[in-house]
Design a protein around this motif. Sequence first.
Motif, PDB file in Angstrom:
ATOM      1  N   LEU A 175       0.828  -1.213   0.000  1.00 46.40           N
ATOM      2  CA  LEU A 175       0.000   0.000   0.000  1.00 46.40           C
ATOM      3  C   LEU A 175       0.859   1.259   0.000  1.00 46.40           C
ATOM      4  O   LEU A 175       0.506   2.267  -0.617  1.00 46.40           O
ATOM      5  N   GLU A 176       2.013   1.189   0.673  1.00 48.20           N
ATOM      6  CA  GLU A 176       2.917   2.346   0.661  1.00 48.20           C
ATOM      7  C   GLU A 176       3.458   2.574  -0.759  1.00 48.20           C
ATOM      8  O   GLU A 176       3.594   3.712  -1.203  1.00 48.20           O
ATOM      9  N   THR A 182       1.406   6.136  -7.348  1.00 46.99           N
ATOM     10  CA  THR A 182       0.198   6.584  -8.042  1.00 46.99           C
ATOM     11  C   THR A 182      -0.613   7.616  -7.257  1.00 46.99           C
ATOM     12  O   THR A 182      -0.912   8.703  -7.754  1.00 46.99           O
ATOM     13  N   ALA A 183      -0.978   7.281  -6.013  1.00 48.44           N
ATOM     14  CA  ALA A 183      -1.966   8.099  -5.319  1.00 48.44           C
ATOM     15  C   ALA A 183      -1.433   9.483  -4.934  1.00 48.44           C
ATOM     16  O   ALA A 183      -2.200  10.454  -4.880  1.00 48.44           O
ATOM     17  N   ALA A 184      -0.138   9.603  -4.689  1.00 46.49           N
ATOM     18  CA  ALA A 184       0.407  10.895  -4.257  1.00 46.49           C
ATOM     19  C   ALA A 184       0.160  11.978  -5.312  1.00 46.49           C
ATOM     20  O   ALA A 184      -0.195  13.118  -4.971  1.00 46.49           O
ATOM     21  N   GLY A 215      -6.949   7.470  -6.459  1.00 40.69           N
ATOM     22  CA  GLY A 215      -5.646   7.021  -6.952  1.00 40.69           C
ATOM     23  C   GLY A 215      -5.319   5.602  -6.511  1.00 40.69           C
ATOM     24  O   GLY A 215      -4.850   4.781  -7.309  1.00 40.69           O
ATOM     25  N   VAL A 216      -5.571   5.299  -5.236  1.00 48.36           N
ATOM     26  CA  VAL A 216      -5.328   3.939  -4.736  1.00 48.36           C
ATOM     27  C   VAL A 216      -6.250   2.959  -5.463  1.00 48.36           C
ATOM     28  O   VAL A 216      -5.817   1.889  -5.910  1.00 48.36           O
ATOM     29  N   ALA A 217      -7.536   3.344  -5.601  1.00 41.58           N
ATOM     30  CA  ALA A 217      -8.492   2.472  -6.297  1.00 41.58           C
ATOM     31  C   ALA A 217      -8.021   2.212  -7.731  1.00 41.58           C
ATOM     32  O   ALA A 217      -8.033   1.069  -8.211  1.00 41.58           O
ATOM     33  N   PHE A 218      -7.595   3.263  -8.399  1.00 43.08           N
ATOM     34  CA  PHE A 218      -7.116   3.170  -9.781  1.00 43.08           C
ATOM     35  C   PHE A 218      -5.962   2.166  -9.889  1.00 43.08           C
ATOM     36  O   PHE A 218      -5.937   1.314 -10.771  1.00 43.08           O
ATOM     37  N   GLN A 219      -5.011   2.259  -8.963  1.00 42.91           N
ATOM     38  CA  GLN A 219      -3.842   1.382  -9.028  1.00 42.91           C
ATOM     39  C   GLN A 219      -4.208  -0.056  -8.674  1.00 42.91           C
ATOM     40  O   GLN A 219      -3.675  -1.011  -9.262  1.00 42.91           O
ATOM     41  N   GLY A 245       8.125  -9.773 -11.619  1.00 42.42           N
ATOM     42  CA  GLY A 245       8.176 -10.188 -10.216  1.00 42.42           C
ATOM     43  C   GLY A 245       7.682  -9.112  -9.263  1.00 42.42           C
ATOM     44  O   GLY A 245       8.133  -9.046  -8.111  1.00 42.42           O
ATOM     45  N   LYS A 246       6.762  -8.280  -9.721  1.00 38.66           N
ATOM     46  CA  LYS A 246       6.180  -7.268  -8.823  1.00 38.66           C
ATOM     47  C   LYS A 246       5.196  -7.950  -7.879  1.00 38.66           C
ATOM     48  O   LYS A 246       4.389  -8.787  -8.294  1.00 38.66           O
ATOM     49  N   ILE A 247       5.250  -7.566  -6.619  1.00 31.79           N
ATOM     50  CA  ILE A 247       4.377  -8.174  -5.617  1.00 31.79           C
ATOM     51  C   ILE A 247       3.165  -7.261  -5.441  1.00 31.79           C
ATOM     52  O   ILE A 247       3.246  -6.206  -4.809  1.00 31.79           O
ATOM     53  N   THR A 248       2.041  -7.657  -6.045  1.00 30.61           N
ATOM     54  CA  THR A 248       0.835  -6.827  -5.991  1.00 30.61           C
ATOM     55  C   THR A 248      -0.240  -7.534  -5.168  1.00 30.61           C
ATOM     56  O   THR A 248      -0.091  -8.704  -4.810  1.00 30.61           O
ATOM     57  N   LEU A 249      -1.333  -6.827  -4.910  1.00 30.62           N
ATOM     58  CA  LEU A 249      -2.346  -7.377  -4.005  1.00 30.62           C
ATOM     59  C   LEU A 249      -2.944  -8.704  -4.487  1.00 30.62           C
ATOM     60  O   LEU A 249      -3.124  -9.612  -3.651  1.00 30.62           O
TER      61      LEU A 249
END
Lengths: 335, 335
Positions: A175-176, A182-184, A215-219, A245-249
Amino acid sequence: MPDGAPLPGEDALTTLIGLVADDMEAVNRLIVQRMDSQVVLIPQLAAHIVAAGGKRMRPLLTLATARMCGYRAGQRHVWLATCVEFIHTATLLHDDVVDESELRRGQASANALFGNKASVLVGDFLFARAFKLMVEDGSLEVLDILSGASATIAEGEVLQLMTQNDIATTEAQYLEVINGKTAALFAAAARLGGVVAECDAAAKDALEAYGRNIGVAFQLIDDALDYAADQAVLGKTVGDDFREGKITLPVLLAMARGDAAERDFWKRTLEDREQTDDDLAHAQALIARHGALRDTVERARDYGQAAREALSGFADGPEKRALDGLIDFCIARAR
Amino acid sequence: MPDGAPLPGEDALTTLIGLVADDMEAVNRLIVQRMDSQVVLIPQLAAHIVAAGGKRMRPLLTLATARMCGYRAGQRHVWLATCVEFIHTATLLHDDVVDESELRRGQASANALFGNKASVLVGDFLFARAFKLMVEDGSLEVLDILSGASATIAEGEVLQLMTQNDIATTEAQYLEVINGKTAALFAAAARLGGVVAECDAAAKDALEAYGRNIGVAFQLIDDALDYAADQAVLGKTVGDDFREGKITLPVLLAMARGDAAERDFWKRTLEDREQTDDDLAHAQALIARHGALRDTVERARDYGQAAREALSGFADGPEKRALDGLIDFCIARAR
């Protein structure tokens, strides 16, 4: 996705684009004008980026929030929307270098066409030019918002680099990362509309909250789409996150719900990056089996709801309704 | 270079460093403090850069010009010298990625140790952090100077990339490159001393001219050293420019004075980048034969003289004498 059926919220996006169409045209003119340089590679690369288009989501937020808050006096919103898009474009150029992307929005990425070196340096130029534009605007408040957002973006990108290929990454770290990458800038873009409209602090905070949550929702949806969507529709390469190898939700949720053998699969593919041709399909199957896509979208809905609540204090009007509908559009991309 | 024999101007450098020693210590503390981040790779990489040291020429200029102009009231000179060093460090990180350098100041470069991706992103972070520091200082004049310098640096770097491996590069283009990549930040650093000391416009222009001219002289000598110097003394890899096919003044002068066979040699080695082990020695011999190193140093002396003249209007004092002596030091590095 059935051909021709509009997405929920798609009409809101169309309405929003229509409401600020003249402003956005002014942004596009200013982008071309202020990317100019006697060093010909800069306008060449800039023209490629402008032609590639993109949704211009971030400048749209600045323009629409300014209008929603009653700003009519001048062109500061156009100016600042351009700054936001310059910063965004600079980060895209550097992202593509870091991710070694070949495609961006379905077209050859700038680094693939012009080389990594040019992408790094033209990104730096755009970033510097964005700050020059802000200085011309003359507001320290604006400079504070966008220099802060820029530092947060870079921190998020560095954290993403550190957590990449590390399956011990926590949800909090994830989330950070997405807050930074994105969200910033969504948050800053929306707040700037309140700044030019001279809103009070509470209204500016609410706009920032709207921007951060959408922004968070978008990502989150973007990260879901990487395991689900049809490449032709998206205009992006499906499976990019997996290959890098990106670690996503979606992965974090599937892994938490999977057994030891599945964990070994994620470790081999994402951490050790030993992948065969069938692995992406298997990853998609695991994510589906554990409801990890559905729950990622659900999480995006929660953030969307928070964005909606942040808008609640503003007076009703066409821009507010369209900004509200934009939330649905961002989330509906995932169906 | 004989061991132990001081360079002309070396005493001036020592004096200058002594005059602002407390200020520079404050700069070093502020650098470490403001490079901090919860994203641990950032302070790790920052510590590497700080430990690598370097001459801190640019912050030295800000500190010394502020003192020369009578600034005693506060710590703005320390703050702005730190901004300058952050911007410089960000450009170094990106340069090393673009040049694929393995060494920086005789030690492993950050990109060699931490990877290109980290160098790109931490560079972005430092650049954003520099602007945050400027915003905290609160002067739009400062922001104008440093955002302008940053854009000029990036343009210079892009132009360098475009002219690299192109033996048709003109002297005017070469001068534009070194004005961008080096002299712009020297000029800004020196002008900032005048800004904090609240000098009049003419004095600030004179400081900027001092910085710009000493910056050009510094880079000319650097470019000369790449074909002449003893690697151990310099702490840089001799022949880097040659291997990368950078078109610098020693090459331009030698090529202009050489025959067709020599031009073929430069074309093969710099433009086509087909190099054998003996080619660097042959390049050095050609440059020596045509007096191209001597004349590059002579050109640096001319810029040094212009820097000296720019100082002439300031009242005599220890800082002015040391800044004057610094010109000799920059040029004497080439003997």
